[in-house]
Design a protein around this motif. Structure first.
Motif, short mmCIF file in Angstrom:
data_model
loop_
_atom_site.label_atom_id
_atom_site.label_comp_id
_atom_site.label_asym_id
_atom_site.label_seq_id
_atom_site.Cartn_x
_atom_site.Cartn_y
_atom_site.Cartn_z
N TYR A 598 0.79 -1.22 0.01
CA TYR A 598 -0.05 -0.09 0.11
C TYR A 598 0.83 1.19 -0.07
CZ TYR A 598 -3.78 -3.33 1.50
OH TYR A 598 -4.50 -4.09 1.73
N PHE A 600 0.41 5.51 0.20
CA PHE A 600 -0.43 6.57 0.08
C PHE A 600 -0.05 7.87 0.84
CE2 PHE A 600 -0.55 3.52 3.74
CZ PHE A 600 -0.34 4.35 4.82
N ARG A 602 -0.58 11.45 2.87
CA ARG A 602 -1.52 12.31 3.86
C ARG A 602 -1.18 13.41 3.85
NH1 ARG A 602 -4.93 9.73 6.17
NH2 ARG A 602 -4.99 10.44 8.17
N GLY A 624 -6.40 12.84 3.70
CA GLY A 624 -6.02 12.24 2.50
C GLY A 624 -6.08 10.39 2.63
N ASN A 625 -5.37 9.95 1.71
CA ASN A 625 -5.63 8.33 1.80
C ASN A 625 -4.74 7.67 2.77
OD1 ASN A 625 -6.47 9.04 -0.93
ND2 ASN A 625 -4.35 8.82 -1.91
N SER A 628 -6.33 1.45 1.58
CA SER A 628 -7.11 1.39 0.51
C SER A 628 -8.08 2.34 0.46
CB SER A 628 -7.88 -0.32 0.44
OG SER A 628 -8.67 -0.43 1.66
N GLY A 629 -8.21 3.26 1.43
CA GLY A 629 -9.39 4.31 1.34
C GLY A 629 -9.01 5.53 1.84
N LYS A 630 -9.79 6.27 2.45
CA LYS A 630 -9.41 7.76 2.95
C LYS A 630 -9.68 7.84 4.55
CE LYS A 630 -10.02 10.04 -1.57
NZ LYS A 630 -8.69 10.44 -1.75
N PHE A 659 -13.82 3.10 3.57
CA PHE A 659 -12.92 2.11 2.93
C PHE A 659 -13.74 1.25 1.87
CE2 PHE A 659 -10.86 3.48 6.81
CZ PHE A 659 -9.67 3.96 6.34
#
Length: 747
Positions: A598, A600, A602, A624-625, A628-630, A659
């Motif tokens: 993953y 991401f 933020r 932010g991310n 797999s989501g925010k 998510f």
């Protein structure tokens, strides 16, 4: 699952350019390095300022009024210099310092003049509330080095209403782990404020053969953010570094008494058994601590039936990681002398070889401490600490013994080399021991007037795991200065390194942490009038498995980060993270992340108003991310302060995530209220609720310091668990009241 992703080339290039800058910036680096290698030091400390302590036979009344004749007859020092905002200038306010002593006590009197007494800032009367970076109160800080070893010292803080903080200092580091028996009083008058401090020699460890001690004094004026100091006035100088202190001479023929301190206590406990029909039980208990100073600088302690009823509860947190969170030690028996057990360079909370919270706490439940023995202090240039504790049995664990030992030798001017040893495992009956060695070179005279340190460490763990790597090692190179602050840290933790008395949330990894901060202070124009200092930051935290594959990384930058001339702080961060999950990570019942890689990014915005204001506000919003989501995090808090007597704080943390697996919603609420009649009598309350545990907890403590070392506590703890039953939304799960009296007797 392993990742084949390697550390990018830019990381190494950045390290090369930083090293090139440090080496080539000044051609003097080479002869300095040669001098360090050959002699272990570069320069000799100069005694530019020497103070004289006057011996007196009269009694000094500690009331915050310097009206006795012995004060007016004593030598006055007023040659303080400004550190901030402009180094070396004359202070905006005059300060006068006087030092007296008799056979039993040292007395320090400070007169703090003020052009406008309405600008004197006092926002707390709570003990040990002033941290290293406290900016909310006007303060007088005293550093005393009774060994003149320029490495370790006692520090004493007092604000304009007599609130006290005490602790131990070493280089750039400072902690409030030490609580001594001393007294202070302060008073505001029409010309400013006065402080009187009385430090019994029975409280200090010292070298009785010395005719000079180290001393430094600092005054902080909160509303001006102005710092003035006796010595060490460079912005690269740390007040907590005894090597920067001046000299205090004239102290001789002093006594430490018999070196015995007896601290008995008695408790009356009322608890309600919620599982047995709400029956309330009463219990009387007691115990004691016995201190013996074998020499003026070596102390032994024996504790029996140790009690920690007065300890404040931990602040709750919501864990967004796969690893255990760090909670600091707060229990007085384990805190005293704990600075000796500090080990390694650059470890911080990545690895703590001796973590005393493992003793007497199991699965968040307290385990009785039947007895304990401890020796700590100095023998010449050797510092040592030895701890042996026996815990009792509970329904969950059997009684066990734990041992920890630490010894290190002072070498060169500010450096040391040492060993650490631990034995015991609170979670297992199997044998578990650790042995470690560390070295730290430190100098505050690098390139003439800069701070520099470099150190390394190695540990080995004996446990029941037959295969694998039972060892760990690492190093840190650090250049902590006002304009540039740079460091590189490397740590290696073997897959079989599982010491029982350590805090090690993550083994089987290598960790690389580069850090660089550029902190300019604008001088001219509009920016110079508005902003005191910028803090442009880059932090990296890269975790690799033992084969060199990146399994976790965090790159943190602060392109916008500054503090204004009024003390307000604004910051914007960009945080890029990478996580390689080899197994399922369960954030909550509804949100579960599958194994995989993953990446991401933020973002975080922070605003903190100046803490000297009567009402201050802090806001931190991260968005932010996230995997797999925010995920959004909003942490807000506000404080209301009234003349130090009232300090009321409300805070809340809101987590909102979306998510593919589902929604994530968590909340945490905190209310703190401190109400003080004076620095000796105060009511402190702490109420918390969080969605993770669904528990509402209240911790209320009344503390009355009758006299130095003699204290009465009233403590009430109650926890409720939230249920979904409409008839009873909160059910009591713990109800406990404690009355405790602790006395001190020193012949």
């Amino acid at each position: 699952m392993k990742s084949n992703f390697k550390i990018p080339g830019w990381f190494f290039l950045c390290g090369i350019y930083v090293l090139k800058y440090l080496i080539m910036k000044k051609l003097k680096f080479i002869p300095i390095l040669i001098s360090i290698i050959l002699t272990g030091s570069y320069s000799i400390y100069s005694a530019d300022i020497v103070l004289k302590a006057a011996k007196v036979s009269e009694t000094v009344k500690i009331d915050g009024v310097l009206d006795e004749k012995i004060w007016s007859d004593s030598e006055v020092f007023s040659g303080f210099k400004m550190v901030e905002p402009e180094t070396g200038l004359e202070p905006s306010e005059k300060t006068e310092l006087r030092v007296l002593y008799d056979q039993s006590n040292m007395y320090i009197g400070v007169r703090c003049f003020s052009n406008n007494i309405g600008d004197i800032s006092v926002n707390t009367l709570k003990h040990d509330q002033h941290s290293r970076r406290s900016r909310g109160d006007d303060l007088i800080k005293i550093l005393i080095d009774p060994f003149l070893d320029k490495r370790n010292a006692y520090v004493f803080f007092v604000n304009p209403k007599g609130a006290r903080t005490d602790g131990l200092a070493s280089g750039e580091h400072y902690s409030t782990n030490w609580d001594g028996i001393w007294d202070a009083s302060a008073r505001i008058d029409k010309e400013g404020w006065n402080v009187e401090i009385k430090i019994p020699f029975k409280t200090l460890s010292f070298n009785s053969g010395l005719k000079e001690w180290g001393i430094n004094v600092e005054r902080y004026i909160a509303k001006k953010m102005e710092t003035i100091r006796l010595s060490g006035i460079s912005k690269d100088s740390f007040f907590f570094n005894p090597a920067e202190a001046s000299y205090l001479n004239g102290i001789n023929n002093i006594k430490q008494g018999l070196g015995i301190t007896f601290k008995p206590y008695m408790t009356l406990v009322s608890s309600k058994d919620t599982e047995n029909g709400g029956k309330r039980e009463w219990k009387i208990d007691g115990g004691f601590d016995l201190y013996k100073s074998f020499t003026p600088n070596l102390t032994g302690v024996f504790t029996y039936n140790t009690d920690f009823a007065e300890t404040e509860v931990d602040e709750r947190k919501i864990n967004l990681t796969r690893f255990s969170l760090f909670y600091p030690e707060k229990r007085s028996f384990f805190l005293e002398g704990s600075e000796i057990f500090t080990f390694g360079s650059g470890l911080y909370r990545t690895f703590v070889p001796f973590f005393s919270r493992k003793i007497g706490i199991f699965d968040e439940e307290f385990v009785p401490v039947n007895y304990g023995m401890k020796v700590y202090g100095k023998i010449g240039k050797t510092n040592l600490g030895l701890l042996n504790v026996r815990t009792g049995s509970t329904d969950s664990v059997n009684g066990k013994s734990f041992i920890a030992g630490r010894i290190y030798q002072n070498i060169f001017d500010q450096s040391k080399v040492g060993l650490i040893f631990t034995k015991g495992d609170p979670e297992s009956e199997n044998p578990n021991s650790l042995l470690g060695i560390d070295f730290n070179y430190s100098s505050s005279k690098f390139l003439k007037n800069k701070n520099f340190s470099a150190g390394g460490w190695w540990v080995y763990n004996w446990n029941t795991i037959e295969e694998g790597k039972h060892y760990g090692y690492g190093f840190k190179i650090d250049y902590p200065n006002d304009l540039w602050d740079a460091a590189i840290t490397y740590s290696y933790f073997g897959d079989s390194l599982e010491p029982g008395l350590s805090y090690l949330p993550r083994n089987n990894v290598q960790v690389i942490r580069p850090m660089i901060m550029f902190k300019p202070r604008p001088k001219n124009g509009f920016i110079g009038k508005l902003i005191r200092q910028f803090y442009l930051e880059f932090f990296g935290s890269i975790y690799l498995d033992l084969d060199g594959n990146v399994i976790s990384s965090r790159i943190f930058t602060a392109p916008v980060n500054f503090r204004t001339e009024g003390g307000d702080h604004f910051e914007f961060n960009i945080i890029h993270e990478k996580e390689v999950l080899e197994e399922v990570f369960e954030l909550s019942d509804d949100v579960v992340f599958a194994p995989g890689s993953y990446d991401f990014t933020r973002y975080r915005m922070m605003i903190n108003s100046a803490s000297h204001r009567k009402i201050d506000l802090s806001i931190r919003y991260t968005f932010g991310n996230f995997y797999s989501g925010k995920l959004g995090e909003l942490d807000i808090g506000t404080s209301f302060k009234y003349k130090g007597n009232i300090n009321f704080n409300i805070g809340a943390l809101f987590l909102r995530g979306d998510f593919p697996q589902g929604r994530y919603r968590k909340n945490l609420f905190r209310i703190k209220g401190d109400f003080f009649l004076n620095p000796d009598i105060g009511l402190m309350s702490f109420i918390q609720y969080d969605d993770d545990s669904r528990e509402l907890g209240a911790n209320i403590r009344l503390k009355w310091r009758i006299s130095p070392g003699n204290i009465i506590y009233l403590v009430y703890n109650k926890n409720w668990e939230r249920s979904w039953d409409p008839a009873s939304r909160f059910n009591t799960i713990m109800d406990r009241g404690i009355f405790k009296i602790q006395l001190s007797w020193r012949p």
